[in-house]
Motif scaffolding. Structure first.
Motif: not given
Length: 230
Positions: A69-71, A204-216
């Motif tokens: 959702q946040h991505v 794309g930059v914002d979505a990928f950054g959010t995905y990375s934070v979520g995985r972490y």
């Protein structure tokens, strides 16, 4: 000079990077309150976590849903920019970056809530904020002794979190966000003059950054002592 250009210049200016955390530190509790507890039109972390747990009846499935959702929200540029203006952290960074920080902290806190952490505690809130640094950022902060542990270490510590520790975390995260402004605008400069492409790159930059934070955050908040999700 435009506000965007001013902030971009700040990203490369050491004195500005030192000043920005002081601005943000004064409002960090208000920022965390809005990000984690929510406000009209922006449900809090507990509510988001409950929503996905009710859908999946599975904690890991709910965590996955929260991240997805946040991505999606991070990729919606208008939404992110509009929510950015409500937080005092926007005094140091532009609305888009403030909006992303708001989303990413809520996402991390929702994951923590689902895994049994008490998100009303300052130390868990600080840990959620730390996840915005990402694994590499936290590793560098540890090497530089800017922080004293990983987000998980901070979250499970005993007793009240020392206010100076919270301020140190806030300072380092804010420095990272301010510096990130320059990096993002440098990326967008490649697509300058082509609005459709520029918008797609930014999303794309914002979505990928959010995905990375979520995985972490997923890794840093493993199952903990269960609490009532209410």
């Amino acid at each position: 000079m435009s506000f965007r250009r001013t902030v971009t210049n700040m990203a490369g200016n050491a004195a500005a990077r030192r000043a920005a955390p002081a601005i943000a530190s004064r409002g960090i509790r208000q920022f965390l309150t809005k990000a984690i507890d929510g406000f009209p039109g922006f449900p809090g972390a507990r509510e988001v976590g409950r929503k996905y747990l009710a859908k999946t009846h599975d904690i890991d499935g709910a965590v996955k849903g929260v991240i997805e959702q946040h991505v999606r929200l991070a990729g919606a540029q208008g939404f992110v920019t509009n929510i950015g203006g409500v937080v005092t952290l926007a005094a140091a960074i532009p609305a888009n970056l403030a909006g992303l920080a708001l989303l990413q902290v809520r996402m991390a806190a929702a994951i923590a809530h689902l895994r049994g952490y008490e998100v009303a505690e300052d130390r868990v809130r600080a840990a959620a904020l730390m996840t915005l640094l990402g694994e590499d950022g936290v590793r560098d902060a540890l090497k530089g002794k800017e922080v004293l542990g990983t987000p998980h270490d901070v979250a499970v510590g005993i007793g009240e979190i020392d206010p100076t520790v919270l301020e140190r975390i806030t300072t380092h995260v804010t420095q990272a966000l301010v510096t990130r402004v320059g990096g993002k605008y440098a990326t967008l400069a490649i697509a300058k003059g082509i609005p459709v492409i520029s918008g797609a790159v930014s999303a794309g930059v914002d979505a990928f950054g959010t995905y990375s934070v979520g995985r972490y955050a997923d890794r840093e908040f493993p199952p903990h002592i269960m609490i009532e999700r209410a």
